[in-house]
Design an enzyme around this catalytic site. Structure first.
Site, PDB file in Angstrom:
ATOM      1  N   GLN A  42      55.641  14.159  79.253  1.00 56.79           N
ATOM      2  CA  GLN A  42      54.341  13.410  79.164  1.00 56.79           C
ATOM      3  C   GLN A  42      55.138  11.621  79.481  1.00 56.79           C
ATOM      4  OE1 GLN A  42      52.042  14.045  75.759  1.00 56.79           O
ATOM      5  NE2 GLN A  42      50.129  12.851  76.674  1.00 56.79           N
TER       6      GLN A  42
ATOM      7  N   HIS B 269      45.280  15.892  78.971  1.00 56.69           N
ATOM      8  CA  HIS B 269      45.302  16.692  80.710  1.00 56.69           C
ATOM      9  C   HIS B 269      46.115  17.850  80.461  1.00 56.69           C
ATOM     10  CE1 HIS B 269      49.225  15.177  80.765  1.00 56.69           C
ATOM     11  NE2 HIS B 269      49.539  15.615  82.204  1.00 56.69           N
TER      12      HIS B 269
END
Length: 76
Positions: A40, A46
């Site tokens: 990330q 998400h």
């Protein structure tokens, strides 16, 4: 946190249904990158929903890590 879990599950089910109707995959990989060491780069919520098809890999074990040959070479 509980409402985020419900949101992700409902979103996954909805997107999966849309993808199934439009592209008719045989299965799905579902993933979340949570943290820098997990890949990330920007902290936000998400999820990844990847349609999979019979024969798209000779051996699908390991999920999405083995989709790209260069990724497999790096991991091995």
């Amino acid at each position: 946190i509980k409402h985020y879990n419900i949101f992700f599950i409902q979103t996954y089910k909805g997107v999966k249904l849309i993808l199934k109707k439009k592209f008719n995959p045989d299965a799905f990989n579902f993933g979340i990158n949570d943290g820098e060491k997990a890949g990330q780069t920007i902290e936000h919520a998400h999820l990844h929903i990847i349609p999979r098809y019979s024969g798209d890999l000779s051996d699908p074990r390991g999920g999405i890590r083995n989709i790209l040959p260069t990724t497999l070479a790096i991991l091995n």
